[in-house]
Scaffold this motif. Sequence first.
Motif: not given
Length: 226
Positions: A29-39
Motif C-alpha cells: 500500500g502507498a499514498r497513491t495506488a500507482e506507487k503501491g502497484e509499481a512496488v
Amino acid sequence: MKIGIIGSGNMGRSLGILWAEQGHEVFFGARTAEKGEAVAASAGHQTQGGSNDAAAMFGEVLLYTARGVNPTEVFSSISVLDSKILIDCNNQEIPENFAYPAITQSLVEKLAAEAPKARVVKAFNTMAQELFELAPDPLKDYNVSVFVAGDDEAAKQTVMQLAAEIGFQPIDCGELRHARLIEGTGDFIRLLMIQQEMGSTAAISVHTLPFAQTQRLGGRQPSALK
Ligand SMILES: NC(=O)c1ccc[n+]([C@@H]2O[C@H](COP(=O)([O-])OP(=O)(O)OC[C@H]3O[C@@H](n4cnc5c(N)ncnc54)[C@H](OP(=O)(O)O)[C@@H]3O)[C@@H](O)[C@H]2O)c1
C-alpha cells in the motif's frame, strides 16, 4: 498469511518482499495506488499493490511504516484496522547530536491509542533495512534479535513467527508498554551505526549463556540494594 504493507518505502518494500518469498500473500500500500502497484510490479512473487486502504482491507497482518502519522490521516476510515494485527516498526527521528529525549510514551503506544481496535505489536525497529538483504540466509546464522512487545498474546506470537521465518531470533518482550525500552534500543543501535560509525550491519543479539560450573567468585550473595 495475508499481509498488507502500509507505506512502501525502505522498510515496507523489504519486509514485504521477504514475506512474499516465504509464500505469504503481500499487498503493497502507498499514498497513491500507482506507487503501491509499481512496488508490487518490481517486487514480483505475485504481490499486489494499491492504496493504503486497499492494503489494510487485504491484510490480516499490517506493517505500519508511516512514522508518527495518525492513522486517521492514512486511511479513509480507522475501522479498516479493526481486529488487524498492526506491526509498528517505527523509530523517532534522530535529533541533532543524538540528544534523544527520554521516552515516556512510545510511538507504538501512541499508535495503539489512535487505533484502539487494532492488535498492535512493536517489532523490527532495532536493525537497519540493509540487514534485510541478508535474510533469511546467511542472517539466520547470526542470531540477530527482534524484540517483540504487545498486549495481544496471539498477535505477538504471529509476529514472532513472521520474524523467525525470515531468519531473525524473535524475543518476547511482554507488554506493549515495554516498547519504550525497545524504541530506546532502536535509538541506541542507530547511535552505534551512525555516530560511532559501526555501519548499518551492526546488530543486536541477546544470548542466554549456560551457568558456570564453579562459583569461584562466591556466587550471587544477598544484596541490600533495591
Ligand atoms: N530504514 C531503516 O533502516 C529502518 C530500520 C528500522 C526502523 N525503521 C523505521 O521504519 C519507519 C520507516 O522507515 P523507512 O526507512 O521505510 O522510511 P521511508 O523509506 O521514508 O518510508 C516511509 C514510508 O512512510 C510513508 N509515509 C510518510 N509520510 C506519510 C504520510 N503523511 N501519510 C502516509 N504515509 C506516509 C511513505 O509512504 P508512501 O509509500 O506512500 O510514499 C513511505 O513509504 C521509520 O519510522 C524508521 O525509523 C527504519
